[in-house]
Write an enzyme that holds these catalytic residues in place. Structure first.
Site, short mmCIF file in Angstrom:
data_model
loop_
_atom_site.label_atom_id
_atom_site.label_comp_id
_atom_site.label_asym_id
_atom_site.label_seq_id
_atom_site.Cartn_x
_atom_site.Cartn_y
_atom_site.Cartn_z
N HIS A 238 32.49 52.30 36.33
CA HIS A 238 33.07 50.97 36.09
C HIS A 238 34.59 51.11 35.97
O HIS A 238 35.09 52.11 35.45
CB HIS A 238 32.47 50.37 34.81
CG HIS A 238 32.86 48.94 34.62
ND1 HIS A 238 34.08 48.57 34.12
CD2 HIS A 238 32.20 47.79 34.90
CE1 HIS A 238 34.15 47.24 34.09
NE2 HIS A 238 33.02 46.75 34.56
N GLU B 162 33.73 45.44 42.65
CA GLU B 162 34.37 44.71 41.56
C GLU B 162 35.88 44.85 41.67
O GLU B 162 36.46 45.84 41.18
CB GLU B 162 33.91 45.26 40.21
CG GLU B 162 32.42 45.17 39.97
CD GLU B 162 32.11 45.15 38.48
OE1 GLU B 162 31.51 44.16 38.04
OE2 GLU B 162 32.48 46.09 37.78
N GLY C 280 37.06 39.98 34.08
CA GLY C 280 37.45 39.44 32.77
C GLY C 280 38.65 38.53 32.82
O GLY C 280 39.21 38.18 31.78
N ASN D 21 26.33 43.25 32.26
CA ASN D 21 27.04 44.34 31.59
C ASN D 21 27.60 43.80 30.28
O ASN D 21 28.56 43.03 30.29
CB ASN D 21 28.16 44.84 32.52
CG ASN D 21 29.05 45.87 31.86
OD1 ASN D 21 28.76 46.37 30.78
ND2 ASN D 21 30.16 46.19 32.52
N TRP D 22 26.98 44.19 29.19
CA TRP D 22 27.37 43.63 27.88
C TRP D 22 28.62 44.30 27.32
O TRP D 22 29.12 43.89 26.29
CB TRP D 22 26.22 43.74 26.89
CG TRP D 22 25.02 42.88 27.23
CD1 TRP D 22 24.85 42.11 28.35
CD2 TRP D 22 23.83 42.70 26.44
NE1 TRP D 22 23.63 41.46 28.30
CE2 TRP D 22 22.98 41.81 27.15
CE3 TRP D 22 23.39 43.20 25.22
CZ2 TRP D 22 21.73 41.42 26.66
CZ3 TRP D 22 22.14 42.82 24.74
CH2 TRP D 22 21.32 41.93 25.44
N LYS D 23 29.08 45.38 27.97
CA LYS D 23 30.27 46.11 27.53
C LYS D 23 30.14 46.47 26.04
O LYS D 23 29.03 46.72 25.58
CB LYS D 23 31.53 45.30 27.85
CG LYS D 23 31.56 44.89 29.33
CD LYS D 23 32.89 44.40 29.81
CE LYS D 23 32.80 44.06 31.29
NZ LYS D 23 34.07 43.64 31.86
N SER E 220 34.28 38.05 37.11
CA SER E 220 34.30 36.62 36.76
C SER E 220 33.22 35.81 37.48
O SER E 220 33.46 34.67 37.89
CB SER E 220 35.69 36.03 37.01
OG SER E 220 36.66 36.67 36.19
N GLY F 7 29.74 40.32 33.66
CA GLY F 7 30.20 40.73 32.34
C GLY F 7 30.09 39.58 31.35
O GLY F 7 29.01 39.30 30.82
N GLY F 8 31.19 38.88 31.14
CA GLY F 8 31.27 37.83 30.12
C GLY F 8 30.10 36.84 30.14
O GLY F 8 29.52 36.53 29.09
N GLU G 141 36.64 49.93 34.01
CA GLU G 141 37.14 50.17 32.65
C GLU G 141 36.99 51.65 32.28
O GLU G 141 37.84 52.21 31.59
CB GLU G 141 36.41 49.25 31.65
CG GLU G 141 36.90 47.81 31.79
CD GLU G 141 35.90 46.74 31.41
OE1 GLU G 141 34.87 47.04 30.78
OE2 GLU G 141 36.14 45.57 31.78
#
Ligand code: PGA
Length: 259
Positions: A96, A168, A174, A10-12, A214, A235-236, A98
């Site tokens: 998600h 999640e 994150g 997930n590149w957000k 994470s 993600g990251g 977010e």
């Protein structure tokens, strides 16, 4: 385990078309052979075309990060599942945390989006997970099963195996603070047991449950070795081709043999 591992990045809101092309190129070099792992990346909408072109025939599928429930209409700024399908997406992330926390998405809207994704022929990745306050209050199971119950309302049992559930925990996203393999496994087992109680046995047995929050090369193998963890939503670490590939390898992907 009969379920094929599934790793999604997930590149957000990172990587516009130019940077996305560079990352996709690096991925293409690393991922000559993803082996027995399903792999997808979810760039921002504006970068879907360039990433799709770069990863064509690479075995890496295209995913979107969100969709609007309607097929088309006067919804300024929104993108429908049908459009995402046309743009080459196979998967779409829905609900998600977010989106829930920062864009006010509630369970009912998330449910509409799941149904819209299926209508458009996309494979939804439905995200669920509790906040730190909810975990501290011992409510993680109740929160996750409420999100599942609401998010899956109206989805016919025979369509459920095309979904992926991503567990999640919000406190792990994150933050660099992943759930421990045991903590994650406990909730994955809860989710699978819940599915088993609500639907015919094949649903609980075949539906894939990703862990997200994470996930890094250093903790991926331990998380993925748990019996009910079938993959990861990353993600990251998905923004770095080497890290993402290391996570795919931890899921059973093979290293590149040729360029
Ligand atoms: P993270 O994000 O890997 O950066 O924690 C996971 C996610 O939000 O899907």
């Amino acid at each position: 385990m009969a379920r094929r591992p599934f790793i999604a990045g997930n590149w957000k809101m990172y990587k516009g078309p130019a940077e996305a092309d560079t990352l996709a190129m690096a991925l293409r070099r690393a991922l000559v052979d993803v082996g027995a792992v399903d792999v997808a990346v979810a760039p921002p909408f504006v970068s879907l075309a360039v990433v799709g072109a770069r990863l064509k025939h690479s075995g890496v599928h295209l995913a979107a990060q969100d969709l609007h429930p309607a097929a088309e209409g006067a919804f300024t700024g929104a993108v429908s599942g049908e459009m995402l399908k046309q743009a080459g997406c196979a998967y779409v992330i829905v609900g998600h945390s977010e989106r829930r926390a920062l864009f006010g998405e509630d369970d009912a809207l998330v449910n509409q989006k799941v149904l819209a994704a299926l209508r458009a022929g996309l494979l939804p990745i439905l995200c669920v997970g509790e906040t730190l306050a909810e975990r501290d209050a011992g409510q993680e199971r109740a929160v996750v099963t409420r999100q599942l119950e609401a998010g899956l309302r109206g989805v016919p049992a025979d369509q459920l195996p095309s979904l992926t559930i991503a567990y999640e925990p919000v406190w792990a996203i994150g933050t660099g603070r992943s759930a421990s393999p045991a903590q994650a496994q406990e909730l994955h087992a809860t989710i699978r047991a819940w599915l088993g109680a609500q639907y015919p046995a094949f649903v609980g047995a075949s539906l894939r449950i990703q862990y997200g929050g994470s996930v890094k090369p250093a903790n991926a193998a331990a998380l993925l070795s748990q019996p009910d963890i079938d993959g990861a939503l990353v993600g990251g670490a998905s923004l770095d081709a080497d890290d993402f590939f290391a996570i795919i390898r931890a899921a059973g992907g093979r290293p590149a043999t040729a360029l």
